[in-house]
Design a protein around this motif. Structure first.
Motif, short mmCIF file in Angstrom:
data_model
loop_
_atom_site.label_atom_id
_atom_site.label_comp_id
_atom_site.label_asym_id
_atom_site.label_seq_id
_atom_site.Cartn_x
_atom_site.Cartn_y
_atom_site.Cartn_z
N ASP A 31 0.82 -1.21 0.00
CA ASP A 31 0.00 0.00 0.00
C ASP A 31 0.85 1.26 0.00
O ASP A 31 0.56 2.21 -0.72
N GLU A 199 -4.50 7.55 10.54
CA GLU A 199 -5.06 7.30 9.21
C GLU A 199 -4.40 6.11 8.54
O GLU A 199 -5.06 5.24 7.95
N THR A 200 -3.08 6.07 8.65
CA THR A 200 -2.33 5.02 7.97
C THR A 200 -2.61 3.65 8.59
O THR A 200 -2.77 2.65 7.87
N ARG A 203 -6.05 2.58 7.48
CA ARG A 203 -5.99 2.30 6.05
C ARG A 203 -5.35 0.94 5.77
O ARG A 203 -5.88 0.12 5.03
N LEU A 242 -11.18 4.28 2.11
CA LEU A 242 -9.84 4.64 1.61
C LEU A 242 -9.82 6.08 1.10
O LEU A 242 -8.79 6.75 1.13
N LEU A 245 -9.30 8.06 4.13
CA LEU A 245 -8.01 7.81 4.77
C LEU A 245 -6.92 7.77 3.71
O LEU A 245 -6.45 6.70 3.32
N ARG A 247 -3.68 7.79 1.31
CA ARG A 247 -2.35 7.19 1.42
C ARG A 247 -1.33 8.30 1.67
O ARG A 247 -1.30 9.30 0.95
#
Lengths: 259, 259
Positions: A31, A199-200, A203, A242, A245, A247
């Motif tokens: 990811d 967030e990460t 995710r 996603l 959140l 990347r």
């Protein structure tokens, strides 16, 4: 979001058992590092810790993935950074369309029958084998020795076929994940603020949980799946979450802490 | 037509071997006596003789058919007359549509698949069983446990399916009969005159040869048969020939001779 509330979200999304660490790392690198980024040991440690993985388990898994040729590492000063190897990147790229696709696999499916008195089918199967002489395939057959019939979207398949597309256990996993993603959607109201690490972590967990299901089932349209399959629900919730959140670049995840 | 020319026609139509006598009698009674007519021993003897059957073989076969309850006999003066029993008539009536139908069985066919892990199909099958779990059927399936797909007329089936509809031996029989019927059509030019016995002998042989093929194959449309199947040719020639060779009342067949 404060740590306590966040830990509760993670615990619900992660489920009762911590994921297998090497598998979670495959998700994380797939990811965050598919573009060739390197991820620092500190960032990996923080993500893993938030998910409940011990540093030692993390080190063992990193070692294994490096030994398997999936990741590579570089030392920078006193610490290490990790990235996908050529092979790890190629496999991540190959799996990505299935994991991130917001649409179901497209509509055409054929039931393909071979002579039951002949040798079992050995061909590369773009679908699922129902018996040694019966396939559900995303490709039509170009062979006068087989019988192939297209399965239209409006037809219900008998259970003995659809159960081979997706077994009841995997259907249950999809149902369970759909419920967890649903709760997460509700928990992440627009006013909820998350830092980049939070967030990460969410995710990566979302991608990981969905990846474990979507890569297990054949790449066939939803209409040949059994009634209990909740893939479409999962897929649409993954899409929404996603987007919520985004990347982050690995270096942006490590907001202020130190390893 | 003189006897010599007629014998040559019969020999060609009959083929190398005389038909089994009881089976030929089933054809004769089915064709001439389905309306309840009785056929005199003399007429039966003349038809049989023209086909090359010895009187003794004829008597044995009549005895057998009577014992089996297919025919009944009555004595009238010094001779006997024979007719279909209730049972023989019912079975003749049941078979007649297939034998005399000038159209092929109508178009719809379904391929029906049952769970290969389940018990084999035991149902009354309006079609043909390809494997214990695979049928070609003239009826759709009304069962959520089966997979059924309609086979359209424009699709070629693989040989391992169509060979189960009609084996290569029966295809050869149909090809052979089509050729014999073709020669007969040519031989029976409009100016050729036949007496009622000659007409009846040819008629009965035509019905007999076709009956042996058409009752052996499933009642399915021609498009699911193998390439070698000449049923449509046979059917259309039988139609033409039977129109040329009208069914006589049994009493009208015996033109002047005595048994």
């Amino acid at each position: 979001m404060d740590d306590r509330a966040f830990d509760a979200l993670v615990a619900d999304l992660r489920g009762a058992q911590a994921p297998r660490v090497w598998s979670l790392l495959v998700t994380i690198f797939g990811d965050l590092a598919q573009d060739g980024s390197m991820i620092g040991a500190a960032v990996l440690g923080r993500i893993a810790a938030a998910i409940g993985i011990r540093p030692e388990a993390m080190r063992v898994a990193l070692h294994r993935l490096r030994k398997d040729g999936w990741i590579e590492s570089k030392r920078i000063g006193r610490s290490s950074v990790y990235g996908l190897s050529r092979k790890g990147r190629a496999e991540s790229v190959a799996a990505s369309p299935r994991i991130y696709d917001t649409h179901p696999p497209c509509g055409a499916v054929w039931l393909i029958l071979r002579d039951p008195a002949g040798p079992p089918d050995q061909s590369e199967c773009a679908g699922v084998r129902i018996t040694p002489h019966m396939l559900l395939s995303a490709r039509p057959a170009d062979d006068p020795d087989v019988f192939a019939t297209r399965i239209e979207a409006d037809r219900a398949l008998p259970v003995w076929i659809s159960d081979k597309v997706c077994d009841p256990e995997t259907c249950d996993l999809s149902m369970n994940l759909a419920a967890r993603l649903d709760r997460l959607c509700h928990a992440l109201a627009p006013e909820v603020r998350l830092d980049p690490l939070q967030e990460t972590v969410l995710r990566v967990l979302i991608v990981h949980e969905w990846r474990r299901i979507v890569l297990k089932v054949p790449r066939l349209p939803d209409h040949v799946f059994p009634e209990g399959w909740r893939g479409p629900d999962c897929r649409s919730r993954v899409e929404v979450l996603l987007a919520r959140l985004p990347r982050r670049r690995p270096d942006d995840v490590d907001c202020g802490g130190s390893a």
